[in-house]
Design a protein around this motif. Structure first.
Motif, PDB file in Angstrom:
ATOM      1  N   VAL A 135       1.235   5.599   4.119  1.00  0.00           N
ATOM      2  CA  VAL A 135       0.577   4.346   3.772  1.00  0.00           C
ATOM      3  C   VAL A 135      -0.719   4.670   3.046  1.00  0.00           C
ATOM      4  CG1 VAL A 135      -0.451   2.217   4.650  1.00  0.00           C
ATOM      5  CG2 VAL A 135       1.585   3.154   5.753  1.00  0.00           C
ATOM      6  N   LEU A 136      -0.883   4.085   1.892  1.00  0.00           N
ATOM      7  CA  LEU A 136      -2.062   4.319   1.063  1.00  0.00           C
ATOM      8  C   LEU A 136      -3.260   3.598   1.659  1.00  0.00           C
ATOM      9  CD1 LEU A 136      -2.637   5.733  -1.707  1.00  0.00           C
ATOM     10  CD2 LEU A 136      -2.325   3.497  -2.765  1.00  0.00           C
TER      11      LEU A 136
ATOM     12  N   GLU B 288      -1.045   0.953  -7.437  1.00  0.00           N
ATOM     13  CA  GLU B 288      -1.717   1.016  -6.141  1.00  0.00           C
ATOM     14  C   GLU B 288      -2.645   2.222  -6.052  1.00  0.00           C
ATOM     15  OE1 GLU B 288       1.808  -1.600  -5.696  1.00  0.00           O
ATOM     16  OE2 GLU B 288       1.418   0.306  -6.688  1.00  0.00           O
ATOM     17  N   ILE B 289      -2.195   3.351  -6.579  1.00  0.00           N
ATOM     18  CA  ILE B 289      -3.049   4.546  -6.564  1.00  0.00           C
ATOM     19  C   ILE B 289      -4.291   4.325  -7.419  1.00  0.00           C
ATOM     20  CG2 ILE B 289      -3.192   6.964  -7.259  1.00  0.00           C
ATOM     21  CD1 ILE B 289      -0.215   7.205  -6.475  1.00  0.00           C
ATOM     22  N   SER B 290      -4.111   3.701  -8.578  1.00  0.00           N
ATOM     23  CA  SER B 290      -5.261   3.404  -9.446  1.00  0.00           C
ATOM     24  C   SER B 290      -6.265   2.497  -8.731  1.00  0.00           C
ATOM     25  CB  SER B 290      -4.786   2.733 -10.736  1.00  0.00           C
ATOM     26  OG  SER B 290      -4.046   3.631 -11.529  1.00  0.00           O
ATOM     27  N   ALA B 291      -5.744   1.491  -8.008  1.00  0.00           N
ATOM     28  CA  ALA B 291      -6.623   0.576  -7.268  1.00  0.00           C
ATOM     29  C   ALA B 291      -7.347   1.302  -6.147  1.00  0.00           C
ATOM     30  CB  ALA B 291      -5.813  -0.588  -6.713  1.00  0.00           C
TER      31      ALA B 291
ATOM     32  N   ASN C   9       2.684  12.986  -2.579  1.00  0.00           N
ATOM     33  CA  ASN C   9       1.406  12.282  -2.705  1.00  0.00           C
ATOM     34  C   ASN C   9       0.447  12.977  -3.664  1.00  0.00           C
ATOM     35  OD1 ASN C   9       2.448  10.524  -0.834  1.00  0.00           O
ATOM     36  ND2 ASN C   9       1.322  11.369   0.894  1.00  0.00           N
ATOM     37  N   ASN C  10       0.484  14.292  -3.704  1.00  0.00           N
ATOM     38  CA  ASN C  10      -0.402  15.055  -4.586  1.00  0.00           C
ATOM     39  C   ASN C  10       0.451  15.969  -5.468  1.00  0.00           C
ATOM     40  OD1 ASN C  10      -3.063  14.179  -3.503  1.00  0.00           O
ATOM     41  ND2 ASN C  10      -2.261  15.118  -1.631  1.00  0.00           N
TER      42      ASN C  10
ATOM     43  N   ARG D  35       0.833  -1.204   0.000  1.00  0.00           N
ATOM     44  CA  ARG D  35       0.000   0.000   0.000  1.00  0.00           C
ATOM     45  C   ARG D  35       0.876   1.266   0.000  1.00  0.00           C
ATOM     46  NH1 ARG D  35      -3.542   0.690   4.214  1.00  0.00           N
ATOM     47  NH2 ARG D  35      -2.451  -0.696   5.654  1.00  0.00           N
ATOM     48  N   LYS D  36       1.571   1.452  -1.125  1.00  0.00           N
ATOM     49  CA  LYS D  36       2.439   2.605  -1.328  1.00  0.00           C
ATOM     50  C   LYS D  36       1.850   3.517  -2.396  1.00  0.00           C
ATOM     51  CE  LYS D  36       6.740   0.259  -0.063  1.00  0.00           C
ATOM     52  NZ  LYS D  36       8.103  -0.128  -0.502  1.00  0.00           N
TER      53      LYS D  36
END
Length: 373
Positions: free
Chosen positions: A46-47, A16-19, A259-260, A10-11
C-alpha cells in the motif's frame, strides 16, 4: 497550506507514485498533506506518504456514481478544510468535481496524466458530463504539452486554465554493471544476452503481445535476447500462455510488480515502450536516469521523452520488422547504445528533477489562493 492529494487507489502506479513524491516534497516545504485513495488497496503493498495522513474512502469500486463514496469525500473536505485539493487522474476527476459543486473553496487542481480524448472517444454523453464537471476545476495541470492541448480542445475552456508541469522523478543512479550482473545471476541470463525490459501494468493498451511477437522474430534471427516483463495486471495469464504458444519461454521472463525498479532498469540494455496510447510515460524517464535508452512507438506524449536518435528511437507504427531492425542495430552498435543512454540521463536530470517540478506545483497553489476569481 492544507492539501488533499486524491488518488484512485493507493497502489504503486504512475499517477499515484507521482502524487506520493509530490506530497512528500510539499511536506518538506512545511505544508500539511492528506493522501487519500478513493478505493481501498487490498494488496500487501500500500502506497503511503511519509509525514502525511494516509486514508481510503471506500472498500471497493462500484459502477456509475457511488453516493456513499461521494458522501465520504465531502466529510473529509469538511473535516480537513483544505486550501487545495489535487485530483490525480481517473475517477478522481469525477468525485472531486461533484463533491465540490456549489462550494467555492477549496481550490481544485486536476492532474492530467493521459490523452483524455482517447478514452472518452465518441461517447457524447460522457464528454458532455465531463465538460460540466470541468467548470468546477480551477486549473488543469498536464504532464506534457500534447496532453494539455488535447484536454483544452476536449473541454473547450480558456487557455489560462491549463498548465504543464513535467513529472518529477526521484531516481538515484545505480551501478549498471552490478545491476546487470544481479539480473544475470537471478534469472539465469547469459552474459552475452541483450536484455530488453518492459515495465508497467499488464493491460491491453500496453501491447505486450506485440513485444512477444517481436521476441519470436528476434529468436528466429538467432539473436541472443531476453525480455524482462516487470509488472502485473489483467493480461498476465493470457500473455504467459502466448509465450508458451510462441515457444519463447526461454527468452521471456515475467516478474511481479517491483516498488523500486531502478536496478532492473539499470541492468537492462533497452526499454521497450509499445503502448497504443500514453500521456508522458514516467518509466522512460526512470530508465533515462539509469542511462538506459528507450525504443517506442510515437503515440501520445511519448515523443516528449524519447527524443529521436538522441535519448532513444521512435517508431511510426507497431511494425515488427522496424523494431527488429532497430534492436539489431543497437546490439551491434554498442557505442550508439551507450551514447543514447548518456543523453537519456542528461535529459532526465535537466527536465524531471523532483524538487524543481514540486516547487512549480507549490507556486501554482499559491497563485490560485491569491487569485480573486
Amino acid at each position: 497550506m492544507k492539501i488533499i492529494q486524491l488518488v484512485t487507489s493507493r497502489k504503486f502506479r504512475g499517477a499515484e507514485i507521482s502524487a506520493k513524491l509530490l506530497s512528500e516534497r510539499l511536506i518538506s516545504y512545511g505544508h500539511e498533506v492528506w493522501f487519500v485513495g478513493l478505493y481501498l488497496n487490498e494488496n500487501m503493498d500500500v502506497l503511503s506518504v511519509n509525514g502525511g495522513v494516509n486514508l481510503d474512502l471506500s472498500k471497493r469500486k462500484k459502477g456509475g456514481i457511488d453516493f456513499n463514496l461521494l458522501f465520504e469525500f465531502k466529510q473529509i473536505v469538511n473535516k480537513v478544510r483544505p486550501d487545495i485539493i489535487q485530483a490525480n487522474g481517473s475517477d478522481t476527476f469525477k468525485y472531486a468535481s461533484l463533491g465540490l459543486f456549489g462550494n467555492n473553496k477549496p481550490k481544485l487542481v486536476y492532474r492530467n496524466i493521459s490523452i483524455m480524448s482517447h478514452w472518452i472517444r465518441a461517447r457524447v454523453l460522457v464528454k458532455s458530463f465531463y465538460m460540466i464537471l470541468a467548470k468546477r476545476v480551477d486549473c488543469f495541470v498536464s504532464v506534457g504539452q500534447l496532453a494539455s492541448d488535447d484536454l483544452q480542445v476536449l473541454l473547450q475552456l480558456p487557455p489560462d486554465k491549463f498548465f504543464v508541469v513535467k513529472r518529477g522523478i526521484v531516481a538515484e543512479s545505480v551501478d549498471k554493471i552490478k545491476s546487470r550482473a544481479d539480473l544475470v545471476e537471478k534469472y539465469s541470463i547469459q552474459s552475452n544476452d541483450f536484455i530488453l525490459i518492459q515495465l508497467g501494468s499488464l493491460s491491453k493498451e500496453k501491447r505486450i503481445d506485440f513485444s512477444l511477437e517481436l521476441v519470436r522474430k528476434l529468436k528466429e534471427g538467432n539473436k541472443a535476447i531476453k525480455l524482462l516483463v516487470v509488472g502485473d495486471g489483467p493480461e498476465r495469464k493470457r500473455l504467459k500462455k502466448k509465450v508458451e504458444n510462441l515457444k519463447i519461454d526461454q527468452e521471456v521472463i515475467f516478474t511481479k510488480s517491483i516498488n523500486n525498479p531502478q536496478n532492473y532498469l539499470a541492468g537492462a540494455d533497452l526499454l521497450l515502450m509499445t503502448s497504443e496510447i500514453e500521456g508522458v510515460p514516467g518509466v522512460v524517464i526512470e530508465a533515462g536516469f539509469q542511462k538506459t535508452p528507450s525504443l517506442g512507438v510515437n503515440v501520445g506524449g511519448v515523443r516528449e521523452v524519447i527524443i529521436q536518435e538522441k535519448t532513444g528511437v521512435l517508431m511510426d507504427s507497431h511494425s515488427i520488422s522496424s523494431f527488429e531492425e532497430s534492436i539489431s542495430d543497437l546490439m551491434i552498435n554498442k557505442e550508439k547504445l551507450l551514447e543514447l543512454g548518456e543523453n537519456a540521463q542528461s535529459f532526465a536530470k535537466q527536465n524531471h528533477d523532483i524538487d524543481t517540478n514540486s516547487r512549480k506545483f507549490e507556486t501554482l497553489y499559491f497563485k490560485l489562493l491569491n487569485s480573486t476569481d
